[in-house]
Write an enzyme that holds these catalytic residues in place. Structure first.
Site, PDB file in Angstrom:
ATOM      1  N   TYR A   1      58.756  14.415  -2.641  1.00 49.87           N
ATOM      2  CA  TYR A   1      60.120  14.172  -3.111  1.00 49.87           C
ATOM      3  C   TYR A   1      60.268  12.733  -3.595  1.00 49.87           C
ATOM      4  CZ  TYR A   1      60.958  18.254  -0.106  1.00 49.87           C
ATOM      5  OH  TYR A   1      60.899  19.472   0.504  1.00 49.87           O
TER       6      TYR A   1
ATOM      7  N   GLU B   1      80.639  22.591  15.539  1.00 53.74           N
ATOM      8  CA  GLU B   1      81.180  23.466  14.497  1.00 53.74           C
ATOM      9  C   GLU B   1      82.537  23.024  13.977  1.00 53.74           C
ATOM     10  OE1 GLU B   1      78.935  27.674  15.505  1.00 53.74           O
ATOM     11  OE2 GLU B   1      80.727  27.140  16.667  1.00 53.74           O
TER      12      GLU B   1
END
Length: 428
Positions: free
Chosen positions: A313, A388
């Protein structure tokens, strides 16, 4: 890419809480069924099913990925929102939190937040489908294989995933800052990945007769030591990180092996530093080869080495103009949000960097560290988890920034560098 499709009318009274519950439910579902890079076929099918339920046109891309579009009610620019979809080869361990959604695919786990990334993108897509009064197009990229170089992004780009796109945005969940906070960094943000593999060739034989051998084990130790010393002399430690992950050779306790393999990697924030390391590896190998050379026909052509360097990358470089505009919009729209506008660079790497080499945009860090909930494990841990509560935050960021860009692209695109449709920059 974008074609008009019938607008699906979602309930006008849908609350933030019901949207939040839907996003969490999706995240847990994806978490239970992770798949490895370029094996995300069931994940792909589930993505297509959810998009279809929302009334969003989609097609397959990069073998196991999905590309979709949401069109507004008038012409305008296009912004791409990207999520990764692959899991890791990690056996998830049971914790106090994950009993309801622990991975059911043995040896595979969403240990890097990709399940959360997907659910946030679905949340943003749902908001756009409920509110179609915007110009242009929102492109949704569900990208496979972020975890293995060269990454799925190159396949997405090669297959036209960025055609007609004016800007791109991605987000990643990390535990290096507190839950719900947002980290930005204009310019270089995440490092390049580079892998080197060396095979040192000596001459094997009985350990009691070292003069009749060339010991590749000693050569390996010498090479690693000299490489680290040479780099410390040439480069600032803040510019790179290098390590060896595997040394392999030999099978008998009393025999010098014929060869030793070394596998390592290094990460940098600029191509110049990468070139220095590339050259230094070769220089150190040549010096080791010279030091261990011996006269005699039995040592002809030895010692020797093979070197393979793979550049993975590239450096992830956030567009400074775009990133600054995102920072201002977040401060305006979310005054309660903790924002780090100059987050420290990280030696972590992401193939989202490839998109940013094609179009301007930003990669955002979304914090999930929550000491009270025990969510402190770093990404790739077998007990990694997500707070969450942040999924609603990420959804709102995707939606708010994208909508503002579509309505005011001149705030985000540097006219001197942008080469797309200039009509979108008439206000600049």
């Amino acid at each position: 890419m974008c074609r008009r499709s019938e607008v699906i009318s979602l309930r006008d009274d849908q609350s933030a809480e019901s949207l939040k519950a839907w996003i969490i439910r999706l995240r847990r579902e994806f978490h239970q069924y992770p798949e490895l890079s370029f094996e995300e076929y069931n994940t792909q099918n589930r993505i297509l099913k959810v998009l279809g339920e929302l009334g969003i046109e989609a097609r397959k891309i990069a073998d196991t990925g999905v590309l979709a579009s949401i069109c507004g009610t008038m012409p305008g620019p296009c912004i791409a929102l990207r999520t990764d979809t692959d899991g890791l080869q990690v056996q998830e361990e049971t914790t106090e939190r994950n009993s309801e959604y622990i991975s059911r695919n043995d040896g595979v786990m969403h240990a890097c937040g990709h399940d959360g990334h997907m659910s946030m993108l679905f949340g943003a897509a749902k908001l756009f489908m409920e509110n179609r009064d915007f110009p242009g197009e929102v492109r949704l990229i569900f990208q496979p294989a972020e975890e293995i170089p060269p990454g799925g992004s190159e396949r997405v780009i090669a297959e036209g995933g960025l055609e007609g796109v004016d800007a791109v945005m991605g987000m990643h969940i990390f535990t290096n800052h507190e839950s719900g906070s947002v980290g930005l960094r204009p310019g270089p943000f995440m490092a390049s990945t580079n892998r080197f593999e060396v095979t040192l060739k000596g001459k094997g034989g009985h350990i009691s007769l070292p003069k009749q051998c060339i010991d590749p084990v000693r050569m390996a130790v010498d090479f690693i030591s000299s490489l680290n010393s040479a780099l410390e002399e040439k480069l600032d430690k803040e510019k790179y990180i290098l390590g060896v992950g595997r040394i392999q050779g030999g099978a008998q306790f009393n025999r010098i092996p014929d060869s030793v393999g070394i596998l390592g990697s290094y990460r940098t924030f600029d191509s110049e530093t990468t070139e220095v390391i590339d050259l230094t590896i070769k220089e150190c190998l040549e010096k080791v080869k010279e030091r261990y050379a011996k006269p005699g026909e039995e040592f002809s052509g030895l010692p020797d080495y093979e070197l393979d360097i793979l550049h993975g990358y590239p450096v992830l470089v956030n567009d400074p103009f775009f990133t600054d505009a995102v920072n201002l919009k977040l401060q305006e729209s979310f005054p309660e949000l903790t924002i780090y506008p100059e987050l420290e660079k990280t030696f972590a790497a992401e193939d989202f960097a490839s998109y940013l080499q094609v179009v301007p945009g930003v990669f955002i860090s979304l914090g999930t560290r929550n000491q009270k909930k025990g969510i402190v494990e770093i990404n790739h841990s077998c007990t990694f988890d997500i707070d969450e509560e942040i999924l609603s935050t990420g959804t709102q960021i995707f939606y708010t920034i994208s909508l503002d860009f579509l309505r005011h692209p001149e705030k985000y695109l540097n006219r001197q560098k942008y080469h797309g449709p200039q009509k979108y920059l008439e206000k600049a």
